[in-house]
Scaffold this active site. Structure first.
Site, short mmCIF file in Angstrom:
data_model
loop_
_atom_site.label_atom_id
_atom_site.label_comp_id
_atom_site.label_asym_id
_atom_site.label_seq_id
_atom_site.Cartn_x
_atom_site.Cartn_y
_atom_site.Cartn_z
N GLU A 1 14.43 17.33 -4.07
CA GLU A 1 14.20 18.28 -5.10
C GLU A 1 11.95 17.52 -4.75
OE1 GLU A 1 13.55 20.64 -6.49
OE2 GLU A 1 15.92 21.75 -6.82
N THR B 1 10.73 14.37 -5.62
CA THR B 1 10.55 13.97 -6.88
C THR B 1 10.20 12.37 -6.81
OG1 THR B 1 13.43 12.88 -6.59
CG2 THR B 1 11.88 15.43 -8.06
N THR C 1 1.85 5.23 -0.16
CA THR C 1 1.81 6.56 -1.22
C THR C 1 1.55 5.75 -2.73
OG1 THR C 1 2.65 8.12 0.17
CG2 THR C 1 1.91 8.31 -2.24
N ALA C 2 2.65 4.63 -2.89
CA ALA C 2 3.27 4.34 -4.08
C ALA C 2 1.98 3.19 -4.66
CB ALA C 2 4.27 3.07 -4.34
N LYS D 1 2.61 24.77 -1.53
CA LYS D 1 4.85 24.93 -2.29
C LYS D 1 4.50 25.57 -3.23
CE LYS D 1 8.59 21.83 -2.33
NZ LYS D 1 8.69 20.77 -3.00
N GLY E 1 1.00 -0.62 0.14
CA GLY E 1 -0.18 0.06 0.01
C GLY E 1 0.32 1.51 -0.49
N GLU F 1 6.52 13.94 2.35
CA GLU F 1 5.58 15.30 2.25
C GLU F 1 5.31 16.21 1.80
OE1 GLU F 1 6.39 16.31 6.56
OE2 GLU F 1 4.22 14.60 6.94
#
Length: 508
Positions: free
Chosen positions: A343, A345, A22-23, A85, A20, A56
């Site tokens: 960065e 990413t 985020t990905a 952001k 599970g 985050e």
């Protein structure tokens, strides 16, 4: 008995997502929202297995991703305790005490033959141009802690969010569109002896989940793509020294600013990410240059606000899988690659993997699809890697062995070419679908002390009075736009009204 050929030519109807976080839930949400009517989508995750839980900060591509999935922004931001952001504040990177912001905006106005930086450089030479930050709405707004949505996409932005709450938000979205979640721990990956294709995942309770296409979201373990299919890992630690992190959460001591802070230290750097209800904090460091105890002491001695969760460690190796797609398995997130969070990413690269999969989703697994997918992801990963390595390479710091060792490393040839080209000519050329546009390279290279030796002759076509009017008009428009914006915190309070108590803290 099913033959190897039959298995490889079998139509893809069942997609199984292993893991599970985020990905996994980004994949489930995107697949169920777009192909849920023709696919059976199952996600397997175990509450016993924690996630890394530090992703985050995002970049503007997530705004686009949400629009594709028809996610309502206010609903999303309220659910994830999000803030805005506009960029990243890089502190102590060129020298101790120096600061610049890499913003998401476009500076000035380009000509088709030359970027705005060439006109600005001529203006600097003539003494009629002010600081580069004066020509970008997003950069100026970040410096003044301001934000509001503007008509016609007049301001580029991304989000700060609680990653665990984001996964929970996407889980509901996925299940609403037909995705099925199974609670369970994967103990075995079953494969077809003849073809090597994955056929099923066996769970600790003895049950099995069969599938036609499998997505590996098992994090650094890479249980499917690495452990089972044997796809190797390309190590980039000779370019990216950091291999460890500590993360924690604190109560906010001031209003949320519309940017992430990246604060360079003796042997790494620290992040500060403001949310509605708390602040995400972390230190990323090289274990070869700093012990865990030293990192913990440096980190905790500089953290602001009351700590609401004990710091948790993260170990990682920067690099990428030699293949993101092998046989009938695709790796997303940490199972496929990890550069480092400098960065922001990581979530973007998950998103790109998903978008590319959706664009070329096959009826049956075909090698040309696999080869194209791998080549595309490989190119994008190397582009992001070069951009991140550039921050370390372009520095004047020599105050620790960490920074001295960084200066001795040989950078990728692709990055060396970009820096040399900009230093000599002021030019930046972007390849198709690369993440970081011309203005990102310009802001970071100039922020890190690289000033071009020349500018494009197109900038000389304007007379000096015309160039002055051109620059003055842009600066006035930026000033008037930013002046009219409300403070970021006030805008968030109005946009996402509700209590600001700390949300329940999930396992890291």
């Amino acid at each position: 008995m099913t033959s190897a050929r039959d298995l490889q030519n079998k139509p893809i109807r069942r997609v199984v997502i292993a893991g599970g976080g985020t990905a996994g839930w980004m994949a489930a949400a995107a697949l169920s929202r777009t192909l849920g009517k023709v696919l059976d989508i199952t996600l397997i995750e175990s509450e016993e297995i924690g996630t890394v839980g530090v992703g985050e900060a995002t970049i503007p591509t997530l705004v686009t991703f949400h629009r594709l999935l028809d996610i309502k922004e206010q609903e999303y931001m309220s659910a994830v305790k999000g803030t805005i952001k506009l960029g990243i504040s890089f502190e102590n990177w060129l020298d101790e005490g120096h600061r610049y912001i890499h913003s998401f905006g476009i500076s000035g106005k380009d000509h088709w033959s030359a970027g705005f930086q060439h006109f600005w450089m001529r203006g600097q030479k003539l003494g009629i141009a002010s600081g580069y930050e004066d020509y970008c709405v997003e950069l100026k707004a970040a410096l003044e802690d301001k934000f509001a949505h503007l008509p016609r996409g007049g301001i580029n932005y991304a989000y700060h969010m609680d990653a665990s709450l984001y996964a929970r938000f996407l889980r509901k979205l996925s299940q609403d569109h037909g995705a099925r979640r199974i609670e369970g721990k994967i103990v075995e990956v079953e494969t077809d002896e003849a073809s090597g294709f994955i056929t099923a995942l066996k769970l600790a309770d003895g049950s099995t989940v069969e599938g036609d296409l499998f997505i590996d979201c098992t994090g650094f373990r890479a249980l499917l793509i690495g452990k089972t299919l044997g796809v190797g890992f390309e190590d980039w630690s000779h370019w990216l020294f950091n291999d460890s992190a500590l993360a924690t959460q604190t109560l906010a001591v001031r209003d949320a600013v519309p940017y992430t802070r990246a604060i360079a230290g003796k042997s790494g750097w620290q992040w500060r990410i403001p949310l509605q209800h708390r602040v995400g904090n972390g230190i990323v460091y090289s274990s070869k240059h700093m012990s865990d105890d030293e990192a913990r002491h440096e980190f905790l001695s500089s953290v602001e606000g009351e700590i609401i969760k004990d710091p948790w460690p993260v170990r990682f190796k920067p690099g990428q899988r030699k293949k993101s797609w092998e046989k009938n398995c695709i790796a997303l997130g940490l199972a496929g690659s990890f550069i480092e969070p400098l960065e922001s990413t990581t979530i973007h690269l998950i998103q790109r993997g998903i978008v590319h999969l959706l664009r070329m989703f096959p009826q049956v697994v075909a090698q040309p699809d696999i080869d194209q997918y791998n080549a595309t992801l490989d190119s994008e990963l190397q582009h992001v890697r070069d951009f991140v390595v550039m921050h370390y390479h372009l520095t004047n710091r020599r105050d620790s062995q960490y920074w001295r060792d960084i200066q001795d490393m040989e950078i990728p040839a692709t990055l060396k070419h970009r820096i040399d080209l900009f230093r000599e000519t002021g030019k930046v050329f972007r390849q198709a679908e690369e993440l970081f546009a011309e203005n990102s390279w310009v802001q970071v290279m100039m922020g890190q002390g690289v000033m071009p030796k020349q500018y494009h002759p197109t900038a000389d076509v304007m007379s000096e009075p015309d160039l002055k009017r051109f620059l003055d008009d842009i600066r006035r428009n930026v000033d008037s736009t930013v002046k009219a914006l409300p403070q970021h915190q006030a805008y968030i309070d109005q946009y996402c009204p509700g209590p600001r108590e700390p949300a329940p803290v999930s396992a890291g």
